[in-house]
Design an enzyme around this catalytic site. Sequence first.
Site, PDB file in Angstrom:
ATOM      1  N   HIS A   1      11.407  27.608 -10.207  1.00  0.00           N
ATOM      2  CA  HIS A   1      12.039  27.238  -8.943  1.00  0.00           C
ATOM      3  C   HIS A   1      11.136  27.341  -7.724  1.00  0.00           C
ATOM      4  CE1 HIS A   1      16.504  27.176  -9.414  1.00  0.00           C
ATOM      5  NE2 HIS A   1      16.178  26.253  -8.547  1.00  0.00           N
TER       6      HIS A   1
ATOM      7  N   ARG B   1      18.114  16.684  -6.882  1.00  0.00           N
ATOM      8  CA  ARG B   1      18.644  17.891  -7.535  1.00  0.00           C
ATOM      9  C   ARG B   1      19.806  18.444  -6.711  1.00  0.00           C
ATOM     10  NH1 ARG B   1      12.763  18.898  -8.771  1.00  0.00           N
ATOM     11  NH2 ARG B   1      12.607  19.390 -10.987  1.00  0.00           N
TER      12      ARG B   1
ATOM     13  N   ARG C   1      21.446  13.257  -9.445  1.00  0.00           N
ATOM     14  CA  ARG C   1      21.716  13.952 -10.705  1.00  0.00           C
ATOM     15  C   ARG C   1      22.931  14.845 -10.505  1.00  0.00           C
ATOM     16  NH1 ARG C   1      17.446  18.089 -13.181  1.00  0.00           N
ATOM     17  NH2 ARG C   1      18.057  19.412 -11.459  1.00  0.00           N
TER      18      ARG C   1
ATOM     19  N   GLU D   1      16.073  15.625 -21.835  1.00  0.00           N
ATOM     20  CA  GLU D   1      15.352  16.890 -21.644  1.00  0.00           C
ATOM     21  C   GLU D   1      15.668  17.908 -22.730  1.00  0.00           C
ATOM     22  OE1 GLU D   1      16.199  18.333 -17.702  1.00  0.00           O
ATOM     23  OE2 GLU D   1      18.324  17.908 -17.845  1.00  0.00           O
TER      24      GLU D   1
ATOM     25  N   ASN E   1      10.133  19.083 -17.741  1.00  0.00           N
ATOM     26  CA  ASN E   1      10.115  20.545 -17.539  1.00  0.00           C
ATOM     27  C   ASN E   1      10.953  21.221 -18.620  1.00  0.00           C
ATOM     28  OD1 ASN E   1       8.784  19.876 -15.212  1.00  0.00           O
ATOM     29  ND2 ASN E   1      10.533  20.194 -13.870  1.00  0.00           N
ATOM     30  N   ASP E   2      12.135  20.676 -18.837  1.00  0.00           N
ATOM     31  CA  ASP E   2      13.002  21.249 -19.868  1.00  0.00           C
ATOM     32  C   ASP E   2      12.647  20.754 -21.261  1.00  0.00           C
ATOM     33  OD1 ASP E   2      14.814  23.105 -18.693  1.00  0.00           O
ATOM     34  OD2 ASP E   2      15.651  21.428 -17.574  1.00  0.00           O
TER      35      ASP E   2
ATOM     36  N   ARG F   1      10.223  28.232 -19.344  1.00  0.00           N
ATOM     37  CA  ARG F   1       9.400  27.544 -18.346  1.00  0.00           C
ATOM     38  C   ARG F   1       9.073  28.409 -17.129  1.00  0.00           C
ATOM     39  NH1 ARG F   1      13.669  23.103 -15.911  1.00  0.00           N
ATOM     40  NH2 ARG F   1      12.549  23.294 -13.954  1.00  0.00           N
TER      41      ARG F   1
ATOM     42  N   CYS G   1      10.770  12.474 -14.607  1.00  0.00           N
ATOM     43  CA  CYS G   1      10.969  13.144 -13.312  1.00  0.00           C
ATOM     44  C   CYS G   1      10.581  14.616 -13.370  1.00  0.00           C
ATOM     45  CB  CYS G   1      12.399  12.972 -12.817  1.00  0.00           C
ATOM     46  SG  CYS G   1      13.621  13.705 -13.906  1.00  0.00           S
TER      47      CYS G   1
HETATM   48  C1  PEP Z   1      13.160  18.636 -15.834  1.00  0.00           C
HETATM   49  O1  PEP Z   1      13.717  19.433 -16.588  1.00  0.00           O
HETATM   50  O2  PEP Z   1      12.058  18.120 -16.090  1.00  0.00           O
HETATM   51  C2  PEP Z   1      13.781  18.276 -14.549  1.00  0.00           C
HETATM   52  C3  PEP Z   1      13.263  17.337 -13.791  1.00  0.00           C
HETATM   53  O3  PEP Z   1      14.860  18.980 -14.155  1.00  0.00           O
HETATM   54  P1  PEP Z   1      14.783  20.459 -13.548  1.00  0.00           P
HETATM   55  O4  PEP Z   1      13.355  20.783 -13.269  1.00  0.00           O
HETATM   56  O5  PEP Z   1      15.599  20.435 -12.311  1.00  0.00           O
HETATM   57  O6  PEP Z   1      15.387  21.276 -14.647  1.00  0.00           O
HETATM   58 MG    MG Z   2      15.767  19.930 -16.271  1.00  0.00          MG
END
Ligand code: PEP
Ligand code: MG
Length: 594
Positions: free
Chosen positions: A199, A306, A342, A441, A464-465, A475, A512
């Site tokens: 975050h 987000r 989203r 994801e 990311n996920d 992560r 993304c």
């Molecule tokens: C991701 O998971 O790549 C994503 C863009 O969503 P977040 O980072 O908000 O989980």
């Molecule tokens: Mg995500």
Amino acid sequence: MVKKSKAELVIKGIAAASGIAAGPAFLLDQQDFVVPERAILDDEIPIEIARFEESIAHTKSEIQDIKDKIAKEVGGQESQIFDAHLLVLEDCMLIDEVKKKIASEKASAEYIFSQVLKRYIEIFENIEDAYIKERSADVSDIGRRVLKHLMGETRLHDFDTLLGDIVIVAHDISPSDAVSMYNKSILGFLTDIGGQTAHTAIIAKSLGVPAVLGLKDATLRISNQDYVIIDGRKGVVIVNPTEETKRLYEKEKAKLALVEGEYVNIKDVPAETTDGRRASLMANFELHGELPAVLRSGAEGIGLYRTEFFYMNRIDLPSEEEQFQEYRRIAEEMSPNPVVIRTLDLGGDKFVSSLQLPREMVPFLGSRAIRLCLEEQEIFRTQLRAILRASAYGNVMMMYPMIAGPGELRAANGILKGVKQRLRDKGIAFNENMPVGVMIEVPAAAMTADLLAQEVNFFSIGTNDLIQYTLAVDRANEKMAQFYEPGHPAVLRLIRRTINAAHDAGIRVGVCGEMASDPTLAVILLGLGLDSFSMSPTSIPQIKRAIRSMKFSDMEELARQALKLSTGQEVLEFMVAEIKRLVPDFYIYDAQNK
Ligand code: PEP
Ligand code: MG
């Protein structure tokens, strides 16, 4: 100020947000509650109680002022974070206990208050419940302010009184602190914990400042006012640098400024390879005040909004009207470019005060995102109504996070259908053809991408996920950073599979996650046929430059070769070497790969 007696110290962490910054350190420490014990006489008791009451009243009006200021400067919903603080100041139990103890223990108001506060915080912190933990942060925040009034000092971290340019050093930084840092002279962030896609990293990028996270013990090794240089490109911090190091970094900074100058020149040109393949570059959007940066970046739309930040740090849930106004404003500002909203992605590492989520053993594998929305359907419907209404005012698209397969997609779409019908019945305008997509994801979604593609208008890969779930690596955990490999063959294969499934079904697919903003990986993604990239606005020029410097046919070939390799390390080494061979100045601005 430089303390000449201190030796230069280099600490290596995780490069989380790029750029170079230098300035005095400001520690958001937890030591502010060390208050010396001061005994009082019987006749001082009423005076101390009055002082305490006064400091509470003072703090209340101070918070109210900050709240009004933030509401004016940043926006209504961000200012509501302070409602939770105001509630703490009205907690009768805490206030009565302090007053009683001043009389029974005959000690100063600040001493008694700090002791009571410490105990409250300890109790809260020992409870494994995210909601309570968040309350503990509110209590500790407010405690600092009250103590500041009682002790007549300004050494506590009051963002409103911060003067001059500072580098924030903290164990971790909460979203509420991040919101308060808007319009402040924050040069950068250093934290003990947190990974590249945590975050804090995402917020630092939103604020456009460099960040090095996962420094483990930065808060112990850096003192207030130490002069620090942050190199967000390499993930390095230099504490008390020598004059020579300072000069070196001045030069580096000047080079970066030149790069930025070059980037301004390509703001309005397309992200097109030298042989004519176009990709669309869009922006990720988290916080209300970020829109000017998005518009400045040359983004062709918002590829990931987000929305959960809307729900954070406030005591109530945002109403349909409040959400509608915000989504509409952004859609109108971006029009005719798209805004991909989203739906709520709460749970995992993101919690809100207004929603008491049950404690889970492994939150990332628990009731998160779409699962939570399917459980809390009223919250979901409220958001869907707001998004649909906003769709009448711009190019609004919507996507669901964390979909694991067609079952969840159908359940979500079933609710959407019902919401649409009710809007129709009431004659409320919305775009009947608003495109609906899913985030890919979860590995299960990538494996069922061919099925999902039949039922949606687009895909957005959340790397990311996807990396976290594919490789079983948290992560946000800096200790796991070495295992968090975007170039791992399993990740690349899932991405290839997703892109192919999308194209077979005639729909578009983007990325993304943070992977989109890494020039080396962006080459693989485009080579695999990706249509669009969404990233923090500050990363857009660099990726555009990378795309414009190469041939698509070369990218395709490199991607083909990279997918034959066996480890993430091999993939990265191969890509960097080949890209350098084909485009010698590709990494000219990239300190990590140069
Ligand atoms: C991701 O998971 O790549 C994503 C863009 O969503 P977040 O980072 O908000 O989980
Ligand atoms: Mg995500």
